[in-house]
Design a protein around this motif. Structure first.
Motif, PDB file in Angstrom:
ATOM      1  N   UNK A   6      10.679  -0.440  -8.550  1.00 18.25           N
ATOM      2  CA  UNK A   6       9.848   0.655  -9.072  1.00 18.25           C
ATOM      3  C   UNK A   6       8.360   0.352  -8.999  1.00 18.25           C
ATOM      4  N   UNK A   7       8.002  -0.925  -8.879  1.00 14.21           N
ATOM      5  CA  UNK A   7       6.590  -1.297  -8.896  1.00 14.21           C
ATOM      6  C   UNK A   7       6.001  -1.458  -7.497  1.00 14.21           C
ATOM      7  N   UNK A   8       6.814  -1.336  -6.466  1.00 10.33           N
ATOM      8  CA  UNK A   8       6.330  -1.562  -5.110  1.00 10.33           C
ATOM      9  C   UNK A   8       5.862  -0.255  -4.481  1.00 10.33           C
ATOM     10  N   UNK A   9       4.558  -0.175  -4.269  1.00  7.29           N
ATOM     11  CA  UNK A   9       3.933   0.985  -3.647  1.00  7.29           C
ATOM     12  C   UNK A   9       3.002   0.468  -2.559  1.00  7.29           C
ATOM     13  N   UNK A  10       3.248   0.850  -1.318  1.00  9.19           N
ATOM     14  CA  UNK A  10       2.470   0.329  -0.197  1.00  9.19           C
ATOM     15  C   UNK A  10       1.440   1.360   0.242  1.00  9.19           C
ATOM     16  N   UNK A  11       0.195   0.926   0.344  1.00  4.80           N
ATOM     17  CA  UNK A  11      -0.886   1.808   0.758  1.00  4.80           C
ATOM     18  C   UNK A  11      -0.785   2.018   2.267  1.00  4.80           C
ATOM     19  N   UNK A  12      -0.519   3.261   2.664  1.00  2.72           N
ATOM     20  CA  UNK A  12      -0.291   3.544   4.086  1.00  2.72           C
ATOM     21  C   UNK A  12      -1.489   4.201   4.763  1.00  2.72           C
ATOM     22  N   UNK A  13      -2.450   4.699   3.990  1.00  2.00           N
ATOM     23  CA  UNK A  13      -3.599   5.413   4.551  1.00  2.00           C
ATOM     24  C   UNK A  13      -4.615   4.401   5.086  1.00  2.00           C
ATOM     25  N   UNK A  14      -4.748   4.324   6.399  1.00  2.00           N
ATOM     26  CA  UNK A  14      -5.623   3.321   7.016  1.00  2.00           C
ATOM     27  C   UNK A  14      -7.087   3.540   6.659  1.00  2.00           C
ATOM     28  N   UNK A  15      -7.467   4.793   6.407  1.00  2.00           N
ATOM     29  CA  UNK A  15      -8.864   5.064   6.039  1.00  2.00           C
ATOM     30  C   UNK A  15      -9.188   4.467   4.674  1.00  2.00           C
TER      31      UNK A  15
END
Length: 249
Positions: A6-15
């Motif tokens: 539940x705590x794993x959130x990956x930032x996918x926005x390269x900008x």
């Protein structure tokens, strides 16, 4: 397919990733500490702009996915239980669940600047003003020991899996001061932040001084206030009073 906790959130926005790196104002000789490196999407960008990245990721499976580069040191361990090597900047997309312990741990560390992704609600507490619902021990300590800048709000759509809340990028610049009395004071009087200072001091001991003795030396106006109403400068004055009382004993 891997299941994410539940705590794993990956930032996918390269900008957004590149803006985080820009906010850190990295120099070629910088050594960057990254906490919660995930699969290394931010790690690699950091490594292109500094001498070395020390990347903490306690999930060993994720840590194994971080690209192997000469200037990336991967530590597959819990940052909060570690003794990190020397570094001068912190840049991280923090797991929400460790935001508070990491922020308070940073008070013990020496560094020049930190750029961190927090849950938006947490970031708003960091910059909250006295008398507001978000003002807390966190607010007082962050504002006492750091210059705090909320740089931008990052929408939940920038992450995978998508969280239920937005995030925020915060930059912290240490004021290069140590004040253990302030830390202990806020830990005691914010336990019940809606109670008066008088009631919070009653029955407690701060740095070896009884709360009742401290109360005898404080102005009545301060004693009637609640912890959530005190300015950082008010808290600093109380901390200095406690220091003087320790010297008198």
């Amino acid at each position: 397919m891997r299941r994410f906790n539940r705590d794993q959130r990956f930032l996918k926005d390269s900008r957004v990733l590149r803006r985080i790196v820009d906010y850190a104002e990295l120099k070629p000789d910088d050594v960057v500490l990254e906490i919660g490196a995930g699969t290394g999407n931010l790690t690699v960008l950091l490594s292109e702009r500094c001498r070395k990245v020390i990347a903490y990721e306690k999930d060993r499976e994720l840590a194994s996915m971080i690209p192997k580069k000469e200037n990336i040191e991967v530590r597959a361990e819990d940052f909060l239980k570690s003794d990190p090597p020397e570094f001068n900047k912190i840049v991280s997309n923090l797991p929400y669940s460790i935001s508070s312990p990491v922020t308070f741990r940073m008070l013990e560390l020496e560094f020049e600047r930190a750029v961190l992704m927090y849950q938006k609600e947490f970031a708003m507490r960091m910059i909250a003003k006295p008398g507001t619902k978000d003002y807390s021990r966190l607010s007082a300590n962050v504002q006492r020991f750091f210059e705090v800048e909320l740089l931008e709000i990052v929408p939940r759509t920038a992450f995978f899996p998508r969280p239920k809340v937005d995030s925020a990028i915060v930059r912290l610049t240490p004021k290069k001061e140590r004040d253990p009395v302030f830390l202990e004071l806020t830990g005691k009087i914010f336990r019940c932040r809606r109670k008066s200072i008088m009631n919070n001091l009653r029955g407690t001991v701060i740095c070896g001084i009884k709360g009742e003795e401290i109360a005898e030396r404080l102005d009545e106006k301060i004693l009637r206030k609640r912890a959530e109403e005190l300015e950082v400068e008010d808290l600093k004055r109380i901390a200095r009073l406690i220091e003087r009382m320790r010297c008198e004993n």
